[in-house]
Scaffold this active site. Structure first.
Site, mmCIF file in Angstrom:
data_model
loop_
_atom_site.group_PDB
_atom_site.id
_atom_site.type_symbol
_atom_site.label_atom_id
_atom_site.label_comp_id
_atom_site.label_asym_id
_atom_site.label_seq_id
_atom_site.Cartn_x
_atom_site.Cartn_y
_atom_site.Cartn_z
ATOM 1 C CG ASN A 9 -1.697 1.245 1.413
ATOM 2 O OD1 ASN A 9 -1.829 2.029 0.474
ATOM 3 N ND2 ASN A 9 -2.233 1.458 2.606
ATOM 4 C CD1 TRP A 10 3.433 0.999 -2.786
ATOM 5 C CD2 TRP A 10 3.590 2.172 -4.687
ATOM 6 N NE1 TRP A 10 4.186 0.270 -3.662
ATOM 7 C CE2 TRP A 10 4.303 0.964 -4.839
ATOM 8 C CE3 TRP A 10 3.545 3.068 -5.754
ATOM 9 C CZ2 TRP A 10 4.976 0.631 -6.021
ATOM 10 C CZ3 TRP A 10 4.202 2.745 -6.932
ATOM 11 C CH2 TRP A 10 4.910 1.535 -7.065
ATOM 12 C CE LYS A 11 0.313 3.331 4.757
ATOM 13 N NZ LYS A 11 0.193 3.434 6.182
ATOM 14 C CG HIS A 98 -5.656 1.638 5.051
ATOM 15 N ND1 HIS A 98 -5.241 2.570 5.982
ATOM 16 C CD2 HIS A 98 -4.611 0.791 4.859
ATOM 17 C CE1 HIS A 98 -3.988 2.286 6.326
ATOM 18 N NE2 HIS A 98 -3.588 1.217 5.658
ATOM 19 C CD GLU A 100 -2.831 5.250 6.751
ATOM 20 O OE1 GLU A 100 -2.806 5.349 5.510
ATOM 21 O OE2 GLU A 100 -1.902 4.738 7.402
ATOM 22 C CD GLU A 170 -3.377 -2.893 7.046
ATOM 23 O OE1 GLU A 170 -2.288 -3.151 6.540
ATOM 24 O OE2 GLU A 170 -3.982 -1.819 6.864
ATOM 25 N N GLY A 176 2.412 1.910 10.718
ATOM 26 C CA GLY A 176 3.331 3.040 10.594
ATOM 27 C C GLY A 176 3.987 3.445 11.901
ATOM 28 C CB SER A 216 5.285 -2.082 11.857
ATOM 29 O OG SER A 216 4.803 -0.779 12.081
ATOM 30 N N GLY A 237 2.965 -1.295 4.266
ATOM 31 C CA GLY A 237 2.975 0.144 4.001
ATOM 32 C C GLY A 237 4.397 0.621 3.760
ATOM 33 N N GLY A 238 5.020 1.148 4.802
ATOM 34 C CA GLY A 238 6.355 1.757 4.680
ATOM 35 C C GLY A 238 7.372 0.901 3.941
HETATM 36 C C1 PEP Z 1 -0.659 -0.105 5.910
HETATM 37 O O1 PEP Z 1 -0.776 1.081 5.763
HETATM 38 O O2 PEP Z 1 -1.485 -0.874 5.394
HETATM 39 C C2 PEP Z 1 0.477 -0.595 6.697
HETATM 40 C C3 PEP Z 1 0.447 -1.829 7.116
HETATM 41 O O3 PEP Z 1 1.490 0.288 6.954
HETATM 42 P P1 PEP Z 1 2.909 -0.034 7.642
HETATM 43 O O4 PEP Z 1 3.422 -1.301 7.027
HETATM 44 O O5 PEP Z 1 3.762 1.150 7.323
HETATM 45 O O6 PEP Z 1 2.652 -0.186 9.092
#
Ligand code: PEP
Length: 254
Positions: A9-11, A98, A100, A170, A176, A216, A237-238
């Protein structure tokens, strides 16, 4: 049998040039290992990068998803993107729910049920996210929270429709933040989700739904998390923004 999946997920990150470069980097691995990839690889770039991503990813074994879509067909919804618009650029996968989107854009379980219905009717594969906040983890209500999120948004689907959905658990406190659920904590919720799917739809459907963990995930912890029987891969994500890290996570899913 359900598929293993690693999805990035590049957000709201990366311009077009950066997106192309990242796909090229990931493709160096996926192209070479197309035949022996142990998991399906998906990336979810921003809307503006979807067309370029589709082109760049073509033939590399990397699939492309959108990060969101609107529940209506068209109309006066400034700034929104419809299922038909995504289909017109051959995007057939979408992340919905998601945390967010829930937190910053007020998306509720009721709204998500509408989005899920629209996406499924339009032939999309939905990656549906659920997960509890830190407060809900601490007060012990997290089983109820993920149960309710899942029931309200997904249980209007038929068994056949449900089989095509991917769930991403999640925990909000792990997204994050650098803090990850332990592999056992992930397994506990994933097994619970599979159980409520089995109660609603039967074991065959429950066994065919991929349940990803997100929060994470990085090269250092991916293998341990993915080794759990009900964890079918990850939503990243990251660490999805660096080709080397994402590739290591793909390898961990083999
Ligand atoms: C996400 O946004 O779906 C996610 C899991 O982010 P991160 O891996 O950065 O925690």
């Amino acid at each position: 049998m359900r598929k293993k999946i690693v999805a990035g997920n590049w957000k709201m990150n990366l311009n077009t040039k950066e997106a192309k470069k990242l796909i090229k980097g990931i493709a160096k691995y996926t192209e070479k290992h197309k035949k022996d990839l142990g998991c399906k690889v998906i990336i979810a770039p921003s809307f503006t990068n979807l067309t370029v991503a589709k082109k760049q990813a073509s033939g590399t074994g990397i699939k492309v998803a959108a990060q969101n879509m609107h529940q209506e067909d068209n109309g006066a919804y400034t700034g929104e993107i419809s299922a038909d618009m995504l289909k017109s650029i051959k995007v057939r996968k979408v992340i919905l729910g998601h945390s967010e989107r829930r937190q910053y854009f007020g998306e509720t379980d009721e709204l998500l049920a509408q989005k899920v219905r629209k996406a499924v009717d339009a032939g999309f594969q939905v990656i549906f996210c659920n997960g509890e906040t830190l407060e809900q983890r601490k007060d012990g209500s997290y089983f109820n929270v993920v149960t309710e999120q899942t029931q309200k948004a997904l249980f209007g689907l038929s068994a056949e429709e449900m089989k095509k959905v991917v769930i991403a658990y999640e925990p909000v406190w792990a997204i994050g933040t650098g803090e990850t659920a332990t592999a056992d904590q992930a397994q506990e919720i994933h097994a619970h989700l599979r159980k409520i799917l089995a109660d609603q739809y039967g074991q065959e459907v429950a066994d065919s739904v991929s349940i990803l963990y997100g929060g994470s995930v990085k090269p250092a912890n991916a293998q341990e998390i993915f080794s759990k029987p009900d964890v079918d891969g990850g939503l990243i994500g990251g660490a999805a923004l660096k080709a080397e890290d994402f590739i290591e996570i793909i390898k961990a899913c083999n």
